[in-house]
Design a protein around this motif. Sequence first.
Motif, PDB file in Angstrom:
ATOM      1  N   LYS A 206       0.652  -1.225   0.066  1.00 25.41           N
ATOM      2  CA  LYS A 206      -0.084   0.148   0.153  1.00 25.41           C
ATOM      3  C   LYS A 206       0.980   1.146  -0.037  1.00 25.41           C
ATOM      4  O   LYS A 206       0.541   2.247  -0.401  1.00 25.41           O
ATOM      5  N   GLY A 207       1.895   1.256   0.755  1.00 18.96           N
ATOM      6  CA  GLY A 207       2.929   2.246   0.805  1.00 18.96           C
ATOM      7  C   GLY A 207       3.366   2.811  -0.700  1.00 18.96           C
ATOM      8  O   GLY A 207       3.964   4.050  -0.742  1.00 18.96           O
ATOM      9  N   ARG A 208       3.441   1.869  -1.586  1.00 23.25           N
ATOM     10  CA  ARG A 208       4.111   2.284  -2.990  1.00 23.25           C
ATOM     11  C   ARG A 208       2.861   2.716  -3.913  1.00 23.25           C
ATOM     12  O   ARG A 208       1.710   2.019  -3.760  1.00 23.25           O
ATOM     13  N   ASP A 209       3.064   3.602  -4.761  1.00 21.36           N
ATOM     14  CA  ASP A 209       2.143   3.860  -5.958  1.00 21.36           C
ATOM     15  C   ASP A 209       2.458   3.017  -6.868  1.00 21.36           C
ATOM     16  O   ASP A 209       3.024   3.074  -7.820  1.00 21.36           O
ATOM     17  N   LEU A 210       1.452   1.812  -6.939  1.00 21.95           N
ATOM     18  CA  LEU A 210       1.651   0.754  -8.077  1.00 21.95           C
ATOM     19  C   LEU A 210       0.673   0.854  -8.884  1.00 21.95           C
ATOM     20  O   LEU A 210       0.324  -0.103  -9.903  1.00 21.95           O
ATOM     21  N   ALA A 211       0.152   2.105  -9.346  1.00 16.88           N
ATOM     22  CA  ALA A 211      -0.978   2.270 -10.160  1.00 16.88           C
ATOM     23  C   ALA A 211      -0.018   2.750 -11.673  1.00 16.88           C
ATOM     24  O   ALA A 211      -0.436   4.010 -12.259  1.00 16.88           O
ATOM     25  N   THR A 212       0.899   1.955 -11.949  1.00 19.63           N
ATOM     26  CA  THR A 212       1.654   2.458 -13.060  1.00 19.63           C
ATOM     27  C   THR A 212       1.348   1.408 -14.268  1.00 19.63           C
ATOM     28  O   THR A 212       1.015   0.293 -14.194  1.00 19.63           O
ATOM     29  N   TYR A 213       1.486   1.899 -15.470  1.00 18.74           N
ATOM     30  CA  TYR A 213       1.898   1.113 -16.523  1.00 18.74           C
ATOM     31  C   TYR A 213       2.690  -0.119 -16.396  1.00 18.74           C
ATOM     32  O   TYR A 213       2.223  -1.006 -16.828  1.00 18.74           O
ATOM     33  N   GLY A 214       3.855   0.153 -15.899  1.00 14.25           N
ATOM     34  CA  GLY A 214       4.877  -0.871 -15.721  1.00 14.25           C
ATOM     35  C   GLY A 214       4.418  -1.953 -14.825  1.00 14.25           C
ATOM     36  O   GLY A 214       4.477  -3.101 -15.070  1.00 14.25           O
ATOM     37  N   PHE A 215       3.985  -1.662 -13.732  1.00 12.50           N
ATOM     38  CA  PHE A 215       3.439  -2.545 -12.771  1.00 12.50           C
ATOM     39  C   PHE A 215       2.164  -3.609 -13.537  1.00 12.50           C
ATOM     40  O   PHE A 215       2.222  -4.714 -13.138  1.00 12.50           O
TER      41      PHE A 215
END
Length: 409
Positions: free
Chosen positions: A126-135
């Motif tokens: 939750k602490g990381r922003d993983l709403a990325t294209y790469g993820f």
Amino acid sequence: MSVTGTSNEYQRVVSGMRPTGPLHLGHYHGVLKNWIKLQYEYECFFFVADWHALTTHYEDPIDIESNVWETFIDWLACGLNPGSCKLFIQSRVPEHAELHLLFSMITPLGWLERVPTYKDQQEKLKGRDLATYGFLGYPLLQSADVLAYKAGFVPVGEDQVSHLELTREVARRFNHLYGKEQGFEEKALAAVTKMGKKNAKIYLDSLKQYQETGNVEALERGQALISSQGNLSLGDRERLYGYLEGSGKIILPEPYPLLTQHSKMPGLDGQKMSKSYGNTIAIREEPENIDKKIRVMPTDPARVRRNDPGNPEKCPVWSFHKVYSSENVQDWVVKGCTTAGIGCIECKKCVSDAIIENLKPIQERALEYKNNMRLVKEIVREGCEAARDIAEETLEEVREVMGLVHRDR
Ligand code: TRP
Ligand code: SF4
């Protein structure tokens, strides 16, 4: 297991690990021991997945750089043998990235959004922003890692099975879209006649039966026939498999997971051993630290005082005995624990001594490699080259069928 579309001699193994920190006993018993065995049974490629590490750790790339080399030291110290397998770095084989990009053209978004680890990991980290294209593309990059080598098997843990499923779907879609080489049917029929009259008849009967009724036995009969033919070229072989299955030419064979046995090595607190739980013993842990960590392990809560009997099955120390102690010692533990004949302190001392003893040769080898980084880098450089040769071959085929060969003379 029938590996559709591939003849049996075609068994390359590929697997990777993210460089997220020092290797611990969970990795060793859960993953590495398996790789060490496989390197003597298959053509093996093992790599450090530095791009995959960036999908979640893009904010601290410096760590990745040092972790990559430390990971290789750990692998080599544990017994991966560069004479029997290739070790390489994902980002040093740019073909992975190219294949990932090309796959992204044909992969429906829904396939990626539906991979269970996508939402799970976003929840967990939750602490990381993983709403990325790469993820989102994480498992598609993994598909490229595997398919670039046309691997037959991928040793992974249970948590990666959904990624292998996606990999097979992508391979199937790719073959369906691009597997129709010009004159495929004529070439396939020509290959059929090369098997001789009698076998040709068996093949065509199996094909008819499979395609009209979906009879799997007929499919398997046809596949067995193809794999028994010694004198076919690889191209003809693939055409025959593809024609039988009705899928056209198989450019990218479907890989299967080689499930790693659930590791018998839990963490210090009895949960899964994992850095994020802070319950690990590193492979290169200092002996004093091992001793200290074992000494403060929880035990069977029923043993409050020295003369309270306990039950090893309720004690995480016992799991360590099961991996590290001889039968004699195990008998001594069961007897001593259940009768309060031994104390937890002596019981634990026995485990920490065994772990320290067992890790000693590994730690010595690690130190040798650490003091000879030139050798480590040379091993990895060679591994990268070997990997690249194969990935490049695959990519040439892939570019060709996707219309990306632009010869300028
Ligand atoms: N996702 C894998 C893991 O976290 C690591 C990995 C990346 C991998 N690419 C791979 C494993 C290709 C097998 C094959 O464990
Ligand atoms: Fe655990 Fe050993 Fe103590 Fe029994 S004697 S509770 S097995 S540490």
